[in-house]
Design an enzyme around this catalytic site. Structure first.
Site, PDB file in Angstrom:
ATOM      1  N   ARG A  12       0.397  -4.453  -9.237  1.00 49.29           N
ATOM      2  CA  ARG A  12       0.440  -5.787  -8.629  1.00 49.29           C
ATOM      3  C   ARG A  12       0.366  -5.727  -7.109  1.00 49.29           C
ATOM      4  O   ARG A  12       0.258  -6.761  -6.459  1.00 49.29           O
ATOM      5  CB  ARG A  12       1.711  -6.509  -9.058  1.00 49.29           C
ATOM      6  CG  ARG A  12       1.762  -6.753 -10.567  1.00 49.29           C
ATOM      7  CD  ARG A  12       3.018  -7.463 -10.993  1.00 49.29           C
ATOM      8  NE  ARG A  12       3.127  -8.756 -10.327  1.00 49.29           N
ATOM      9  CZ  ARG A  12       4.264  -9.354 -10.018  1.00 49.29           C
ATOM     10  NH1 ARG A  12       5.415  -8.778 -10.325  1.00 49.29           N
ATOM     11  NH2 ARG A  12       4.275 -10.510  -9.415  1.00 49.29           N
ATOM     12  N   CYS A  13       0.420  -4.528  -6.541  1.00 41.75           N
ATOM     13  CA  CYS A  13       0.456  -4.336  -5.094  1.00 41.75           C
ATOM     14  C   CYS A  13      -0.945  -4.071  -4.549  1.00 41.75           C
ATOM     15  O   CYS A  13      -1.591  -3.091  -4.921  1.00 41.75           O
ATOM     16  CB  CYS A  13       1.382  -3.169  -4.768  1.00 41.75           C
ATOM     17  SG  CYS A  13       1.401  -2.714  -3.020  1.00 41.75           S
ATOM     18  N   GLY A  14      -1.401  -4.933  -3.660  1.00 38.71           N
ATOM     19  CA  GLY A  14      -2.724  -4.771  -3.065  1.00 38.71           C
ATOM     20  C   GLY A  14      -2.841  -3.489  -2.259  1.00 38.71           C
ATOM     21  O   GLY A  14      -3.889  -2.833  -2.277  1.00 38.71           O
TER      22      GLY A  14
END
Length: 115
Positions: free
Chosen positions: A10-12
């Site tokens: 979920r972390c760019g």
């Protein structure tokens, strides 16, 4: 031996580091640390390899960090224990390659790691 990427999909920033590794043909394995949390000993090993303190790896903007009184805390043992009990407190992405480790924030710092 392949590097290990502590990763949250979920972390760019984590996705950017993964893309860099792919683009540069660096072998690595993904470890979704929220699903497969590292032990305290593993966190300590990463800190030693990266010449970091626990506070360097703490995700301070996580609400739990404030709830536990860890924001701005210098209590490295308390931070380490909290990260071991609550992996959401571990900042990401972290690359571990042999005897080296780095928190890759911002994602461009991955290039420095492999320079």
């Amino acid at each position: 031996m392949a590097a290990i990427l502590w990763f949250n999909p979920r972390c760019g920033t984590a996705r950017n580091v993964q893309a860099w590794l792919d683009e540069h043909g660096k072998p690595y394995e993904v470890r979704e640390y929220l699903k497969d949390p590292p032990s305290r000993a593993e966190i300590e090993d990463v800190l030693a390899k990266g010449k970091m303190q626990a506070s360097d790896l703490l995700r301070e903007k996580e609400p739990l960090a404030e709830e536990l009184g860890l924001r701005g805390s210098g209590d490295q043992d308390a931070i380490l224990a909290a990260m071991a009990d609550n992996p959401i407190l571990i900042n990401r992405p972290v690359i571990i390659d042999g005897d080296r480790a780095k928190l890759c924030r911002p994602s461009e710092t991955i290039a420095d790691f492999y320079a």
